[in-house]
Write an enzyme that holds these catalytic residues in place. Sequence first.
Site, PDB file in Angstrom:
ATOM      1  N   ASP A 128       0.647  -1.376   0.004  1.00 45.73           N
ATOM      2  CA  ASP A 128       0.040  -0.076  -0.099  1.00 45.73           C
ATOM      3  C   ASP A 128       0.829   1.146   0.058  1.00 45.73           C
ATOM      4  OD1 ASP A 128      -3.107   0.402   1.120  1.00 45.73           O
ATOM      5  OD2 ASP A 128      -1.896   2.122   1.281  1.00 45.73           O
ATOM      6  N   HIS A 158     -10.239  -5.257  -3.295  1.00 43.90           N
ATOM      7  CA  HIS A 158      -8.966  -5.481  -2.771  1.00 43.90           C
ATOM      8  C   HIS A 158      -9.312  -5.902  -1.076  1.00 43.90           C
ATOM      9  CE1 HIS A 158      -9.640  -1.293  -2.323  1.00 43.90           C
ATOM     10  NE2 HIS A 158      -9.291  -1.255  -1.218  1.00 43.90           N
TER      11      HIS A 158
END
Length: 113
Positions: free
Chosen positions: A30, A99
Site C-alpha cells: 500500500d 481488494h
Amino acid sequence: MSECIFCKIASGKIPAKEVYRDDRVVAIEDLNPQAPTHLLVFPVAHHDTIADASSGGGPLAGELIDVAARLGTERGGDAGFRLVVNTGADGGQTVGHVHVHVLAGRRMAWPPG
Ligand code: AMP
Ligand code: ZN
C-alpha cells in the site's frame, strides 16, 4: 472505457511494489501504509466489490482470501495479522476495484472507528 488504478497496476501500465502475482491475483504494498506491513491483494480481473467478486459463486473471493492469509501468516508470524475488505461508501472503500488489506506488525484496535 478507462481502466481503474488497480487494473492499470495489474496490467503493468503503472508501477507498484508487487509482492505476489499469479494468473488471477496480484498483491502490492500500500502507498500509504497503516501498519509496518500493509499489503493490498486484488484480482487481475476488475470487480467493483467483494460482493461482485463472489456473486457468480466462483472461486475468486476465496482465492483473494487464500493469498491474503498466506501473506499475513508470512508477515505477521505468531503475532498475527488483520484482513480488511472495505466495501462501498459506508465501508470506507475508496478504490472501486475489490481488494483485501493485509495489516501486520503492530497491535491494532477493535472495533474500528
Ligand atoms: P480502500 O479505502 O479500502 O479502498 O483502500 C484503498 C487503498 O489503496 C488505500 O489504502 C490507498 O493507500 C491505496 N492505494 C491507492 N492508490 C494506490 C497505488 N497507486 N498504489 C498502492 N496503493 C494505493
Ligand atoms: Zn479495476
